[in-house]
Design a protein around this motif. Structure first.
Motif, PDB file in Angstrom:
ATOM      1  N   LYS A 109       3.606 -72.326   6.066  1.00 55.27           N
ATOM      2  CA  LYS A 109       4.767 -71.489   6.371  1.00 55.27           C
ATOM      3  C   LYS A 109       4.349 -70.216   7.089  1.00 55.27           C
ATOM      4  N   ASN A 110       3.185 -69.660   6.731  1.00 52.90           N
ATOM      5  CA  ASN A 110       2.702 -68.475   7.423  1.00 52.90           C
ATOM      6  C   ASN A 110       2.406 -68.777   8.883  1.00 52.90           C
ATOM      7  N   ASP A 111       1.828 -69.960   9.136  1.00 55.61           N
ATOM      8  CA  ASP A 111       1.570 -70.371  10.517  1.00 55.61           C
ATOM      9  C   ASP A 111       2.874 -70.500  11.295  1.00 55.61           C
ATOM     10  N   LYS A 112       3.905 -71.030  10.641  1.00 52.72           N
ATOM     11  CA  LYS A 112       5.212 -71.178  11.281  1.00 52.72           C
ATOM     12  C   LYS A 112       5.833 -69.822  11.570  1.00 52.72           C
ATOM     13  N   LEU A 113       5.686 -68.901  10.624  1.00 51.15           N
ATOM     14  CA  LEU A 113       6.197 -67.548  10.804  1.00 51.15           C
ATOM     15  C   LEU A 113       5.539 -66.884  12.002  1.00 51.15           C
ATOM     16  N   ARG A 114       4.227 -67.015  12.089  1.00 50.15           N
ATOM     17  CA  ARG A 114       3.490 -66.442  13.220  1.00 50.15           C
ATOM     18  C   ARG A 114       3.964 -67.067  14.535  1.00 50.15           C
ATOM     19  N   GLU A 115       4.140 -68.375  14.537  1.00 46.93           N
ATOM     20  CA  GLU A 115       4.583 -69.061  15.755  1.00 46.93           C
ATOM     21  C   GLU A 115       5.943 -68.552  16.209  1.00 46.93           C
ATOM     22  N   LYS A 116       6.852 -68.323  15.259  1.00 47.69           N
ATOM     23  CA  LYS A 116       8.195 -67.845  15.612  1.00 47.69           C
ATOM     24  C   LYS A 116       8.133 -66.448  16.217  1.00 47.69           C
ATOM     25  N   ILE A 117       7.289 -65.590  15.655  1.00 45.98           N
ATOM     26  CA  ILE A 117       7.135 -64.242  16.202  1.00 45.98           C
ATOM     27  C   ILE A 117       6.510 -64.305  17.597  1.00 45.98           C
ATOM     28  N   GLU A 118       5.508 -65.150  17.757  1.00 46.42           N
ATOM     29  CA  GLU A 118       4.908 -65.331  19.075  1.00 46.42           C
ATOM     30  C   GLU A 118       5.937 -65.845  20.078  1.00 46.42           C
ATOM     31  N   ASN A 119       6.766 -66.792  19.646  1.00 45.71           N
ATOM     32  CA  ASN A 119       7.790 -67.336  20.534  1.00 45.71           C
ATOM     33  C   ASN A 119       8.794 -66.266  20.965  1.00 45.71           C
ATOM     34  N   SER A 154       3.037 -57.009  13.340  1.00 48.00           N
ATOM     35  CA  SER A 154       2.261 -56.211  14.297  1.00 48.00           C
ATOM     36  C   SER A 154       2.064 -56.927  15.631  1.00 48.00           C
ATOM     37  N   ILE A 155       2.296 -58.238  15.669  1.00 47.26           N
ATOM     38  CA  ILE A 155       2.191 -58.994  16.916  1.00 47.26           C
ATOM     39  C   ILE A 155       3.155 -58.434  17.962  1.00 47.26           C
ATOM     40  N   PHE A 156       4.325 -57.954  17.519  1.00 47.11           N
ATOM     41  CA  PHE A 156       5.286 -57.378  18.460  1.00 47.11           C
ATOM     42  C   PHE A 156       4.693 -56.181  19.205  1.00 47.11           C
ATOM     43  N   ASP A 157       3.863 -55.414  18.531  1.00 45.71           N
ATOM     44  CA  ASP A 157       3.245 -54.242  19.147  1.00 45.71           C
ATOM     45  C   ASP A 157       1.948 -54.574  19.868  1.00 45.71           C
ATOM     46  N   GLU A 158       1.141 -55.427  19.257  1.00 46.43           N
ATOM     47  CA  GLU A 158      -0.214 -55.658  19.745  1.00 46.43           C
ATOM     48  C   GLU A 158      -0.346 -56.850  20.680  1.00 46.43           C
ATOM     49  N   GLY A 159       0.627 -57.760  20.651  1.00 43.97           N
ATOM     50  CA  GLY A 159       0.517 -58.967  21.442  1.00 43.97           C
ATOM     51  C   GLY A 159      -0.393 -59.994  20.774  1.00 43.97           C
ATOM     52  N   GLY A 170       2.218 -57.001  23.937  1.00 35.29           N
ATOM     53  CA  GLY A 170       3.298 -56.613  23.039  1.00 35.29           C
ATOM     54  C   GLY A 170       4.466 -56.054  23.834  1.00 35.29           C
ATOM     55  N   ILE A 171       5.508 -55.634  23.131  1.00 35.59           N
ATOM     56  CA  ILE A 171       6.707 -55.132  23.820  1.00 35.59           C
ATOM     57  C   ILE A 171       6.428 -53.781  24.466  1.00 35.59           C
ATOM     58  N   ASN A 172       7.249 -53.460  25.459  1.00 37.65           N
ATOM     59  CA  ASN A 172       7.238 -52.145  26.077  1.00 37.65           C
ATOM     60  C   ASN A 172       8.116 -51.238  25.210  1.00 37.65           C
ATOM     61  N   SER A 173       7.495 -50.402  24.389  1.00 39.62           N
ATOM     62  CA  SER A 173       8.238 -49.602  23.423  1.00 39.62           C
ATOM     63  C   SER A 173       9.111 -48.536  24.079  1.00 39.62           C
ATOM     64  N   PHE A 174       8.890 -48.261  25.366  1.00 37.31           N
ATOM     65  CA  PHE A 174       9.747 -47.317  26.074  1.00 37.31           C
ATOM     66  C   PHE A 174      11.090 -47.943  26.430  1.00 37.31           C
ATOM     67  N   GLU A 175      11.093 -49.267  26.558  1.00 40.12           N
ATOM     68  CA  GLU A 175      12.314 -49.979  26.961  1.00 40.12           C
ATOM     69  C   GLU A 175      12.961 -50.738  25.807  1.00 40.12           C
ATOM     70  N   SER A 176      12.159 -51.190  24.862  1.00 35.83           N
ATOM     71  CA  SER A 176      12.628 -52.161  23.882  1.00 35.83           C
ATOM     72  C   SER A 176      12.272 -51.758  22.456  1.00 35.83           C
ATOM     73  N   ASP A 177      13.067 -52.260  21.521  1.00 38.99           N
ATOM     74  CA  ASP A 177      12.804 -52.075  20.096  1.00 38.99           C
ATOM     75  C   ASP A 177      12.861 -53.431  19.410  1.00 38.99           C
ATOM     76  N   TYR A 178      12.296 -53.486  18.213  1.00 38.23           N
ATOM     77  CA  TYR A 178      12.481 -54.683  17.410  1.00 38.23           C
ATOM     78  C   TYR A 178      12.962 -54.303  16.020  1.00 38.23           C
ATOM     79  N   LEU A 179      13.789 -55.174  15.470  1.00 38.68           N
ATOM     80  CA  LEU A 179      14.287 -55.041  14.108  1.00 38.68           C
ATOM     81  C   LEU A 179      13.765 -56.219  13.299  1.00 38.68           C
TER      82      LEU A 179
END
Length: 201
Positions: A109-119, A154-159, A170-179
């Motif tokens: 399930k952790n692998d699936k969670l990581r995959e979803k965040i990567e996707n 942290s994948i959202f920030d670090e890629g 990771g995301i461009n924090s000047f343009e985008s946010d994540y919840l």
């Protein structure tokens, strides 16, 4: 609406559940059977409905992403199909991508969670890399304490790096946010309600 107003719309809905109570009573009152993908399907459609109820926007569920940035798209080896994408009705620009995924303290399930965040991050870049919001919701049974969730978020920030060696920023924090929210399911496998949506990020 601007980015902050959309975020507040999401936060308030998860808190007060007006759309949930009206359109998805199986989540808030009667309960849903935890069988196959029933919880997943109900949850992702709830998130899509939140987007549809937002004035000036529309939303679709499980929509394959066609890369806007062609060069980036050619380096990706897997197609992504976010659980929900919201669009501005006027210019049809995407404003949000979302995933709703089950969490259990297990490697699979952790692998699936990581995959979803990567996707989600892949979808974000394929949609131009400047859409305002990424929404990630993981659901779990009451009493389950998510381990190492910060590592995945942290994948959202670090890629991350694809198996073929391509690095996804990771995301461009000047343009985008994540919840990020945790949805807590109460009851048993025959009758689960999900009325507690806790903001994690």
């Amino acid at each position: 609406m601007d980015k902050e107003e959309i975020k507040e719309w999401i936060i308030q809905e998860f808190k007060n559940g007006k759309i949930r109570d009206t359109w998805f009573p199986m989540l808030s009152v009667s309960g849903v059977r935890d069988y196959s993908e029933t919880v997943h399907s109900t949850g992702l459609n709830y998130i899509t409905e939140i987007g549809r109820q937002l004035d000036g926007y529309t939303a679709v569920s499980e929509y394959p992403v066609y890369p806007i940035n062609g060069n980036f798209g050619h380096s990706i080896t897997r197609e992504v199909r976010p659980d929900s994408i919201w669009y501005d009705k006027e210019d049809l620009k995407p404003v949000l991508v979302s995933e709703f995924e089950r969490f259990e303290n297990s490697k699979a399930k952790n692998d699936k969670l990581r995959e979803k965040i990567e996707n989600l991050l892949i979808a974000y870049h394929q949609l131009g890399g400047n859409l305002p919001i990424i929404l990630f919701v993981y659901w779990s049974y009451s009493g389950i304490v998510p381990k190492d969730i910060e590592k995945y978020i942290s994948i959202f920030d670090e890629g991350f790096r694809l198996p073929n060696g391509i690095y996804i920023n990771g995301i461009n924090s000047f343009e985008s946010d994540y919840l990020v929210f945790q949805a807590v399911a109460k009851g048993n496998k025959e009758k689960l309600t999900i009325n507690q949506w806790i903001q994690v990020k």
